[in-house]
Design an enzyme around this catalytic site. Structure first.
Site, PDB file in Angstrom:
ATOM      1  NE  ARG A  81      -4.020  -2.062   2.092  1.00  0.00           N
ATOM      2  CZ  ARG A  81      -3.944  -2.977   3.052  1.00  0.00           C
ATOM      3  NH1 ARG A  81      -3.075  -2.846   4.030  1.00  0.00           N
ATOM      4  NH2 ARG A  81      -4.735  -4.020   3.040  1.00  0.00           N
ATOM      5  CE  LYS A 110      -1.591  13.290 -15.175  1.00  0.00           C
ATOM      6  NZ  LYS A 110      -2.094  13.585 -16.532  1.00  0.00           N
ATOM      7  CD  GLU A 152       5.413  15.129 -23.599  1.00  0.00           C
ATOM      8  OE1 GLU A 152       4.746  16.151 -23.348  1.00  0.00           O
ATOM      9  OE2 GLU A 152       4.911  13.997 -23.719  1.00  0.00           O
ATOM     10  CE  LYS A 160       4.402  16.755 -15.345  1.00  0.00           C
ATOM     11  NZ  LYS A 160       4.525  15.554 -16.153  1.00  0.00           N
ATOM     12  CD  GLU A 179      -4.930  15.537 -16.061  1.00  0.00           C
ATOM     13  OE1 GLU A 179      -3.740  15.211 -15.917  1.00  0.00           O
ATOM     14  OE2 GLU A 179      -5.620  15.132 -16.995  1.00  0.00           O
ATOM     15  NE  ARG A 185      -0.173  16.313 -13.578  1.00  0.00           N
ATOM     16  CZ  ARG A 185       0.509  15.585 -12.733  1.00  0.00           C
ATOM     17  NH1 ARG A 185       0.272  15.658 -11.441  1.00  0.00           N
ATOM     18  NH2 ARG A 185       1.452  14.762 -13.155  1.00  0.00           N
ATOM     19  CG  ASN A 218      -2.604  15.222 -20.718  1.00  0.00           C
ATOM     20  OD1 ASN A 218      -1.733  14.354 -20.800  1.00  0.00           O
ATOM     21  ND2 ASN A 218      -3.248  15.477 -19.598  1.00  0.00           N
ATOM     22  CG  HIS A 220      -0.050  13.994 -24.287  1.00  0.00           C
ATOM     23  ND1 HIS A 220       0.559  15.175 -24.657  1.00  0.00           N
ATOM     24  CD2 HIS A 220       0.903  13.280 -23.614  1.00  0.00           C
ATOM     25  CE1 HIS A 220       1.819  15.183 -24.224  1.00  0.00           C
ATOM     26  NE2 HIS A 220       2.053  14.055 -23.590  1.00  0.00           N
ATOM     27  CG  HIS A 222      -2.512   8.870 -24.945  1.00  0.00           C
ATOM     28  ND1 HIS A 222      -3.079   9.163 -23.722  1.00  0.00           N
ATOM     29  CD2 HIS A 222      -1.189   9.105 -24.805  1.00  0.00           C
ATOM     30  CE1 HIS A 222      -2.136   9.571 -22.891  1.00  0.00           C
ATOM     31  NE2 HIS A 222      -0.984   9.549 -23.524  1.00  0.00           N
ATOM     32  CG  HIS A 224       4.764   9.414 -25.082  1.00  0.00           C
ATOM     33  ND1 HIS A 224       3.398   9.269 -25.186  1.00  0.00           N
ATOM     34  CD2 HIS A 224       4.956  10.505 -24.276  1.00  0.00           C
ATOM     35  CE1 HIS A 224       2.789  10.210 -24.477  1.00  0.00           C
ATOM     36  NE2 HIS A 224       3.710  10.976 -23.919  1.00  0.00           N
TER      37      HIS A 224
END
Lengths: 448, 448
Positions: free
Chosen positions: B205, B227, B269, B311, B321, B325, B329, B332, B336, B349
């Site tokens: 955990r 993330k 990026e 960032k 987010e 935030r 993206n 993205h 994606h 990527h």
């Protein structure tokens, strides 16, 4: 180091890291004799009420005034059903209510006010689904046509609390195009609650979820406090997250369909609260175990509420288990070893915890930390609950040592245990014990 | 609704939920012209320094004074190596430093002060391990004999960012008997960082972890901000957690072994930060892209630092987010879809993000939200970086629609996109756009 309950407790608030020190005391007790105004059940000892229905003892340390638990009475609602008792888990912006009562599934506003977004995924199993899935769908959708409800039915049993089964939840969520504003609902016992909670913690990096526990075990323990996770073949609950629900809804009517063995299993956790921090509750349980086994509704409601109050208070003080929260694991280190060694699902979780508790008590006595009378009282109450106090014959000392080596309470190679110390209701979480006492306990309980 | 950058920004601080509203503006820019005192590189525009090396413009809104990012200068340490530049990610009790500089692996105290417990698990891949595993083990153990270091080497590539590969990390951690006081170290690019971070979030955990990113992509983006996650066969990063590291250590010397294609991928990026919130940085990039492609150390260090500052500031303002935030993206959602539809690992990527950025810019222009000159400048700078500005031939409109339907930015069925709006350096995160513009962009870029 202080050896009294109240002063060590105050210290822990000021400096949580001190919990790591071996031999630290947790002699913490809940406010005694809380009334059950909405259930109508009052423990035999006399009580005084303040406006919230909570007796505030003048003898307590100041920290009591900020106890996490509250009891509120709501009036009978428009539906004509009695409003639930509410126990609050106080975690700042992650606080949430536990609703406890009868006919709560007939009060749809309770659930609906905690649903975020327009899509709900109910996670349940093939035992619970035929009994309660339709009822929960009704509770979610009555008067609320904008919400759409999906469900995934998993196989029932601890042996399915694994990554393969968890992936079925993700598959269903993604195929149903659930988004970040959806809500997961765990409908079932501890296994379903743990898996659904971990799925909610991980899906799209976290979505809302609601717990509807259907077993005593889940109602008094696993659904409260945000521990979620799955098992690994080498140990229990090794993969997971701390992730709090939006609410916990405990409809005590659901216990009507619970098998006797499952019922008794939950009482192992109930007894635990008495042993580690609530001697008065333990004494109440000694007097009322027969009523609980006979499913007396008032007795069940009281035991559930008082257990939730104990759990909520501990979780509020130590959400991430820096120290105090670990005491809730009395009997669990031995118990997890039994579950892992004997095979997941052979014994119910509470059965393993019961036998594990007897072992922890035995070890505490070997260390001369408790009076022999406590050993006897623990045996007696677990026998009353028809819970095991000896081990499966196949368990060996080697199996215990192997599983306990990967227990989450190992720190820098040292296994810390929860042991009783002092009068009834006091315990320690410590790695500072004579290793011989542990060995002696293992050899006394195992045949090889 | 306000349409100026500073006032909408102030509103967002007071009431984060307002970010959900469609058409909300994010015209946010970093403090300009930050000096690079420890790298020796100074952008062409003149700068003024305050004591922390940060130019504070008098024209900024008050919120600027509490910007998340800081630049500190440390003196040359006892090792004789130049101390790193430090960018702080300000997240209350989860704050952490990003160390940026040369020869940082030769300054073992940097890493060691962030290691908790006596056991470390390095998670890396079969490309990076031969180059840097021994160096990192040395940095962890030099002068620190009490720590033991385990490692797990995963296959390299986005297609292995899945549950089966993640389980190898848990297997190794459990077999090595790591406990809650251990530390995971991610040594690799974005895939390793995301998987190791999610493993650290979930093991027992949650245990501590450290990011040592070895690619531009990971250094400027994925290693910062917490993330973590893995892919599902139906979409990228659908399973994961927000989980912050103890520190990020960026040794720019590691880029010496990075293939050209990986280097360029990271620049997608870097360009993104300029487009969404830092026009001055974009202009600097237009002038210095050739130097970056030629691996000029000072130019690289500056681009990495300024990207990390952007960032860090965004993450500090909106960790989970809620709105702001999401602007990180840009490109993205389309990207994606390319990665998922074309097959994980076919394109890097950043290559997919580059083509996705061109699509987002095309759509922004179709909506008349930006001037045509911006479209041209985006094409030009990506061409300079040898990044793709058109799609793989196999991509279809249907593939885009299918993958975008399960994007994490869908809310109650509505796909929200990051689009440019206004002068260079301004963007919106919105579901309030003419769907025809999206369709037109998809059809313009896809052959079928």
């Amino acid at each position: 180091m202080s050896s009294t309950a109240s002063s060590s407790f105050s210290l822990s608030i000021a400096k949580p890291s001190s919990f790591h020190r071996p031999g630290f005391y947790f002699g913490l007790r809940l406010p005694n004799s809380i009334s059950m105004s909405s259930e109508g059940f009052v423990p035999r000892s006399s009580v005084e009420l303040n406006r919230s229905g909570l007796r505030v003892s003048q003898t307590r340390s100041p920290i009591r005034a900020s106890a996490a638990t509250q009891v509120m009475d709501l009036s009978v609602g428009e539906t004509g059903f009695k409003a639930p008792t509410i126990v609050e888990v106080d975690l700042g912006d992650r606080s949430y209510p536990i609703y406890i009562g009868s006919s709560l599934l007939h009060q749809p506003e309770l659930l609906q006010k905690h649903v975020h977004g327009k899509k709900v995924l109910i996670v349940t199993n093939n035992t619970v689904a035929p009994l309660y899935l339709d009822k929960v769908v009704d509770a979610l959708t009555t008067g609320n046509p904008n919400v759409s409800v999906e469900h995934v039915i998993l196989p029932d049993g601890e042996k399915y609390k694994d990554m393969d089964t968890l992936m079925k939840v993700f598959d269903k969520a993604i195929e149903s195009r659930l988004d970040r504003r959806c809500t997961f609902v765990a409908l079932g016992g501890g296994v379903i609650g743990d898996m659904c909670g971990y799925a909610a913690a991980s899906f799209l990096r976290g979505v809302n979820f609601i717990q509807i526990p259907t077993t005593v075990m889940a109602q008094v323990d696993s659904s409260v406090g945000g521990k979620t996770g799955i098992n690994h073949r080498l140990g229990k609950n090794l993969i997971g997250a701390f992730y709090q629900p939006q609410c916990v809804l405990i409809d005590t009517d659901m216990l009507n369909t619970l098998p006797d063995r499952e019922l008794a299993s939950g009482f192992a956790e109930v007894v635990k609260y008495g042993l580690i921090r609530d001697a008065e509750f333990f004494e109440w349980l000694e007097k009322n175990m027969q009523a609980l086994m006979a499913r007396d509704p008032s007795a069940l409601a009281y035991a559930i509420k008082r257990s939730c109050e104990n759990k909520a208070e501990v979780v509020s003080l130590d959400e991430k288990e820096s120290g105090l929260r670990a005491t809730l694991n009395l009997g669990h280190t031995f118990g997890h070893a039994i579950e892992t060694g004997f095979g997941y699902g052979q014994w119910l979780h509470g059965e393993a915890v019961a036998a594990g508790t007897v072992m922890a008590v035995d070890m505490s006595y070997r260390l001369s930390w408790i009076d022999k009378s406590i050993v006897k009282r623990v045996h007696d109450i677990l026998n009353q609950a028809k819970l095991p106090t000896t081990l499966p014959e196949t368990m060996t000392v080697e199996m215990f040592n192997s599983v306990m080596a990967v227990d989450k309470k190992v720190a820098d190679g040292l296994l810390r245990l929860i042991l009783l110390k002092g009068p009834l209701g006091n315990c320690v979480f410590t790695g500072d014990y004579d290793r011989k006492a542990l060995d002696d306990t293992l050899h006394a309980f195992c045949k090889s």
